[in-house]
Design a protein around this motif. Structure first.
Motif, PDB file in Angstrom:
ATOM      1  N   HIS A 127      16.151  76.468  20.310  1.00  0.00           N
ATOM      2  CA  HIS A 127      16.063  77.931  20.147  1.00  0.00           C
ATOM      3  C   HIS A 127      15.051  78.296  19.062  1.00  0.00           C
ATOM      4  N   PHE A 128      15.027  77.496  17.966  1.00  0.00           N
ATOM      5  CA  PHE A 128      14.140  77.808  16.845  1.00  0.00           C
ATOM      6  C   PHE A 128      12.853  76.978  16.862  1.00  0.00           C
ATOM      7  N   GLY A 129      12.574  76.306  17.995  1.00  0.00           N
ATOM      8  CA  GLY A 129      11.300  75.621  18.160  1.00  0.00           C
ATOM      9  C   GLY A 129      11.132  74.371  17.314  1.00  0.00           C
ATOM     10  N   GLU A 130      12.250  73.743  16.930  1.00  0.00           N
ATOM     11  CA  GLU A 130      12.128  72.496  16.172  1.00  0.00           C
ATOM     12  C   GLU A 130      11.643  71.378  17.086  1.00  0.00           C
ATOM     13  N   LYS A 131      10.899  70.424  16.503  1.00  0.00           N
ATOM     14  CA  LYS A 131      10.606  69.191  17.231  1.00  0.00           C
ATOM     15  C   LYS A 131      11.899  68.415  17.400  1.00  0.00           C
TER      16      LYS A 131
END
Ligand code: ADP
Ligand code: NI
Length: 202
Positions: A127-131
């Protein structure tokens, strides 16, 4: 909470209520109504889910008044909800929790670990675009609240080392510690398998 896309939907609430109820069976002295009410409402006033926490708190207080809760009960429920969150412990601003709060905090933390914890961390990170993983990025230690919420260099796998694997030893109650043991092993097995597959070893 019905619209949540970060792993804090009503299903999370129902599991926290269920776990709080289960842990409570070992602690008959805990006020059951306060425990379960705090479990149901704990994320409704959380900084990560609402922008105006003061307005959300005022709304929840009025809701509890309308339901016939006494001032003392509302104060007790808010003491729990205002001090149980993980980020409060990072800043050292959390007030000590009464037994009811210790149970709800343990239930919330149990839902962050194990098989469900793995799914929620991946869902949250996506959701928060983390790798997902980057072996060049080391897990952070001794984070401040601001660092914890800064997801720029965060990876989902590192979140296990930074937080999720530490929760087992942070459980307040013996009943929750016991449940956490198995969930910890599930995460450790998952991480070992993940890295073995990453390295083409499994
Ligand atoms: P608390 O509700 O105790 O304050 P958080 O809101 O920080 O805790 O986190 C709730 C859950 O959201 C975590 O247990 C985890 O599943 C997920 N989460 C939080 N931060 C991250 C992150 N950086 N990466 C992946 N998942 C995260
Ligand atoms: Ni929660």
């Amino acid at each position: 909470m019905g619209d949540d896309e970060t792993g804090h939907g009503f299903d999370h609430i129902q599991r926290v209520v269920g776990l709080a109820d289960r842990i409570s069976q070992s602690y008959p002295a805990a006020d059951h109504l306060e425990t379960l009410t705090a479990a149901y409402l704990h994320d409704v006033i959380d900084e990560k889910l609402v922008t105006d926490t003061a307005a959300a708190s005022a709304e929840v207080k009025q809701f509890l008044v309308d339901q016939g809760f006494t001032t003392a009960q509302i104060t007790a429920i808010f003491l729990i909800m205002d001090n149980m969150s993980y980020h409060k412990t990072l800043d050292g601003t959390a007030k000590p929790l009464p037994l009811e709060g210790q149970i709800v905090q343990d239930a919330d933390r149990l839902d962050a670990i194990g098989a469900i914890g793995i799914a929620r961390a991946i869902y949250f990170g996506g959701h928060f675009g983390e790798k997902i993983y980057d072996p060049a990025v080391q897990p952070r230690t001794a984070m401040t609240h601001a660092e914890y919420r800064n997801l720029n260099h965060e990876t989902i796998i590192n979140h296990f080392y930074e937080k999720l694997l530490t929760l087992k030893d942070l459980m307040n109650t013996a009943a929750a510690k016991q449940i956490a043991e198995h969930r910890q092993q599930v995460m450790l097995d998952y991480l070992a398998e993940y890295k073995a597959e990453w390295n083409a070893e499994a």
